[in-house]
Design an enzyme around this catalytic site. Structure first.
Site, PDB file in Angstrom:
ATOM      1  N   HIS A  88       0.829  -1.217   0.000  1.00 23.15           N
ATOM      2  CA  HIS A  88       0.000   0.000   0.000  1.00 23.15           C
ATOM      3  C   HIS A  88       0.861   1.264   0.000  1.00 23.15           C
ATOM      4  O   HIS A  88       0.518   2.270   0.631  1.00 23.15           O
ATOM      5  CB  HIS A  88      -0.953   0.026   1.206  1.00 23.15           C
ATOM      6  CG  HIS A  88      -1.966  -1.088   1.217  1.00 23.15           C
ATOM      7  ND1 HIS A  88      -3.251  -0.929   0.728  1.00 23.15           N
ATOM      8  CD2 HIS A  88      -1.891  -2.371   1.637  1.00 23.15           C
ATOM      9  CE1 HIS A  88      -3.913  -2.075   0.884  1.00 23.15           C
ATOM     10  NE2 HIS A  88      -3.105  -2.966   1.426  1.00 23.15           N
ATOM     11  N   ASN A 161     -10.304  -2.825   2.620  1.00 26.30           N
ATOM     12  CA  ASN A 161     -10.025  -2.791   1.181  1.00 26.30           C
ATOM     13  C   ASN A 161     -11.322  -2.529   0.426  1.00 26.30           C
ATOM     14  O   ASN A 161     -12.411  -2.522   1.015  1.00 26.30           O
ATOM     15  CB  ASN A 161      -9.448  -4.132   0.714  1.00 26.30           C
ATOM     16  CG  ASN A 161      -7.961  -4.276   1.024  1.00 26.30           C
ATOM     17  OD1 ASN A 161      -7.266  -3.287   1.248  1.00 26.30           O
ATOM     18  ND2 ASN A 161      -7.487  -5.510   1.039  1.00 26.30           N
TER      19      ASN A 161
END
Ligand code: HDD
Length: 708
Positions: A88, A161
């Protein structure tokens, strides 16, 4: 739309000081400080007389070590970077608030849910998973959706997510799945792509990833904008009420703007035309006062439901369909403020799954339990000090006090004598104490059993929900999934890996496996991979899992690209832009030159993009407003041809004035014009064109004719 306002930045580079001039050795003027502006100083506050030249011995001699200003400046520059996140790394954050709809006292004691209408400050960071910090926004990838809620009883992080399931069931496999998707270690490519051997080798050997693969190969993995995607807490958590009763809960973020994705060919082209497409979109929408919004939905259930459900609710590769257990919307999240400083806020924000508050608790999901170790550990590595919680973006906004002390860069330094408890110091010298009534309580779940290293047998079905997901998609979405598998597996060099993956897909369905095999040019279908449990073929389709089955309610927040030329009709342009504005959408003007165009009434309009710099992939719908001569000139320009060719190929709605005809002729599109092409002639035409665009794409153009 109200314009957003930012409060004054808490820190500033400026100290008030008298204006000054800076001159180089030769008396040359380099910079004139604004009247009343700040004087440049060193970190020690010493005013700098010359920031253009370093100190040297003689006019052409070596530099002097004693130049403390030079050394301090370079030293600091050398240390500007902190390690990027191991996953990420590329992300973008914004501030906002969560507003609670109604008290939820019955199911949770979490303070944030106790009062109707109360607002809690929030910070959200969206991200891709695999790419480095500088990678492109439109990679095919999962998107991180991490929310930090600064509640009155401490920070609560929902680190989720945009996909409700995950690749693996046990955190011990996380380094493996991430290593496999990252650039291959010997060659350090490909960047931000799962389309390579290592990834497909690992996942084809890891059947539990199949459900997630269906999502990642779907349009969910190429969202049009962060604003147009759902978010999920993924794991099953607990809500615990004041009576100490626990319910299970799954968290969902539902975008008010609706869902929307791009096509793969668009994604590839957007990455070239604007690698910052998603972050620019978020920044612009907030700055323009068009604040993105999501509703927080929960699926709340008890042990009886958990026991009767088809799958183990602790298995993070499974979801609970909305049709089986409806989602209750309990509040809304609004992002209304961009960051003041990307590094200080977005780069240094530290999310931790273990940051929960009273009224919320973990379950035994083995992925969640493992994450609870990983996040704190990673923050120490990245931010370099246990005091990362003192950074403004990470610090609670409620009072906090404890006896933790010292360490690198401690910004919160308690005063007084007591740095331990219990202590007998009087009054305000004694420091803080526990609060048994309002303090965090873990739900006292009963845990018994041996200590094996194993995977629960209730986690063994890896294919049934993958099949359900595929069957729940519209035909065009299924086609995209098949095409994505074919694209990715075509980048895999090893035929054995491709075959193994198709073997796994046979367990999702022979139809999908056959289509992928055909796309890969396989002459025979590989045998289905062995399964340990029977696949449950009776799961009902879940329309909620399809993007297209749930179209947005309006065009709000969408963007038109209008190609204009000199001599174009001012009346038509004005009518179109007014209709776009009325629909809550926005537009950009693209002209052959960035200086803009002179319309037929002699008004001058500025362009946002030069033709070529604003390809049609950047817009949800396009229009060409051209004069006769302008259209003839466009017809000779490759960038104008690409503009309409791509808009056509991507199923976009295309509004046009008669002047655009030469461009359609030059591209061969005249013969292909369908109902997705809308003439802008006539008074009502612009409005009806904009109304038509609410369908977002003229899908009929993209569906291959039967038998093709
Ligand atoms: Fe993770 C970052 C989401 C599994 C270890 N993860 C990270 C971020 C998101 C997620 C959104 C970025 C936060 C930000 O914007 O700063 N991760 C997930 C989800 C998972 C998941 C939804 C599965 C349900 N993650 C997962 C596992 C592990 C990690 C199983 C390790 C055992 N994740 C991390 C990390 C990161 C991270 C290494 C990297 C940077 C950071 O934490 O702050 O600790």
């Amino acid at each position: 739309m109200a314009a957003s306002r930012k409060p004054a930045s808490p820190s500033t580079r400026a100290q008030s000081n008298a204006p000054k001039e800076q001159t180089g050795e030769g008396g040359e003027l380099h910079q004139l400080a604004a009247p009343g502006g700040p004087v440049l100083t060193t970190q020690q506050g010493v005013p700098v007389s010359d920031d253009q030249n370093s100190l040297r011995i003689g006019e052409r001699g070596p530099l002097a070590m004693e130049d403390a200003h030079f050394r301090e400046k370079i030293f600091h520059f050398d240390h500007e970077r902190i390690p990027e996140r191991v996953v990420h790394a590329r992300g973008y954050g914004a501030h906002g608030y969560f507003e609670n709809y109604a008290p939820l006292t019955d199911i949770t004691s979490a303070d944030i849910f106790q009062r109707a209408g109360e607002r809690t400050p929030a910070f959200v960071r969206f991200s891709t998973v695999a790419g480095s910090k500088g990678s492109s926004d439109l990679a095919r990838d999962v998107r991180g959706f991490a929310v930090k809620l600064y509640t009155k009883e401490g920070n609560w992080d929902i680190v989720g997510n945009n996909i409700p399931v995950f690749f693996i069931q046990d955190a011990i496999k996380f380094p493996d799945v991430i290593h496999s998707v990252k650039p291959e270690p010997d060659r350090e490519f490909p960047q931000a792509q799962s389309a390579h051997d290592n990834f497909w080798d690992f996942v084809s050997l890891t059947p539990e990833s199949t459900h997630m693969l269906m999502w990642v190969m779907s349009d969910r993995a190429i969202p049009r904008s962060f604003r147009f995607m759902e978010g999920f807490g993924v794991h099953t958590f607990r809500f615990v009420n004041d009576r100490g009763e626990s319910h299970f809960v799954k968290f969902h973020w539902k975008p008010k703007q609706g869902m929307q994705s791009v096509l793969w060919d668009e994604a590839v082209k957007i990455n070239g035309a604007d690698p910052d497409f998603h972050r620019r979109d978020l920044w612009n929408s907030i700055e323009q006062g068009d604040f993105p919004e999501w509703e927080l939905g929960v699926q709340v259930f008890d042990d009886a439901f958990a026991d009767s459900f088809d799958f183990d609710v602790l298995d993070p590769t499974k979801l609970i369909p909305e049709e089986v257990l409806p989602i209750t919307r309990i509040g809304r999240l609004v992002l209304d403020r961009t960051v003041d400083n990307f590094f200080a806020e977005t780069e240094q924000v530290a999310f931790c799954t273990q940051n929960i508050v009273r009224g919320v608790d973990f379950t035994n999901d083995p992925l969640l339990q493992g994450r609870n170790f990983s996040y704190l550990d990673t923050q120490l590595k990245r931010l370099g000090s246990p005091n990362f919680t003192h950074l403004p973006v990470n610090a609670p906004k409620c009072p906090f006090a404890n006896f933790q002390q010292d360490g690198h860069m401690a910004l919160v330094n308690p005063v007084g004598r007591a740095n331990y408890e219990p202590n007998s110091w009087p009054g305000d010298q004694r420091g803080p104490r526990e609060d048994p009534a309002r303090g965090f309580q873990s739900f006292p779940a009963e845990e018994v059993g041996a200590k094996p290293r194993l995977r629960a047998s209730s986690f063994a079905d890896h294919y049934s929900q993958a099949r359900m997901f595929f069957r729940s998609q519209q035909p065009i979405e299924q086609q995209h999934i098949v095409e994505a598998f074919v694209f990715e597996l075509s980048k895999v060099e090893s035929p054995a890996i491709r075959e193994r993956m198709v073997g796994n897909l046979r367990n999702v369905g022979d139809d999908v496996a056959q289509l992928v095999a055909d796309g890969l040019g396989m002459t025979t279908l590989p045998p289905a991979s062995p399964t340990t449990v029977e696949i449950n073929d009776s799961l009902a389709e879940s329309p909620a899992l399809s993007i297209l089955a749930n179209p947005p309610e309006s065009l709000a927040g969408r963007k038109f690209g209008i190609l204009v030329t000199d001599g174009a009709s001012a009346a038509q342009l004005n009518a179109l832009t007014a209709a776009i504005h009325d629909a809550g959408a926005i537009f950009e003007l693209i002209a052959p030159k960035i200086g803009g165009a002179t319309l037929d009434d002699a008004t001058q309009v500025a362009a946002t993009q030069k033709l070529g710099g604003g390809p049609s992939v950047l817009y949800d719908a396009v229009a060409i407003i051209a004069s006769k001569l302008g259209g003839q000139q466009l017809a000779a320009q490759p960038a104008a041809k690409d503009f309409v060719n791509d808009a056509h190929a991507h199923g976009k709605f295309i509004g046009y004035t008669p002047g655009a005809q030469p461009l359609f002729d030059a591209t061969g599109l005249t013969a292909l014009m369908d109902a997705g092409y809308v003439s802008l002639g006539g008074k009502a035409a612009p409005k009806s064109f904009v109304r038509t665009c609410a369908a977002l794409r003229f899908w009929a153009r993209l569906v291959p004719p039967a038998g093709a």
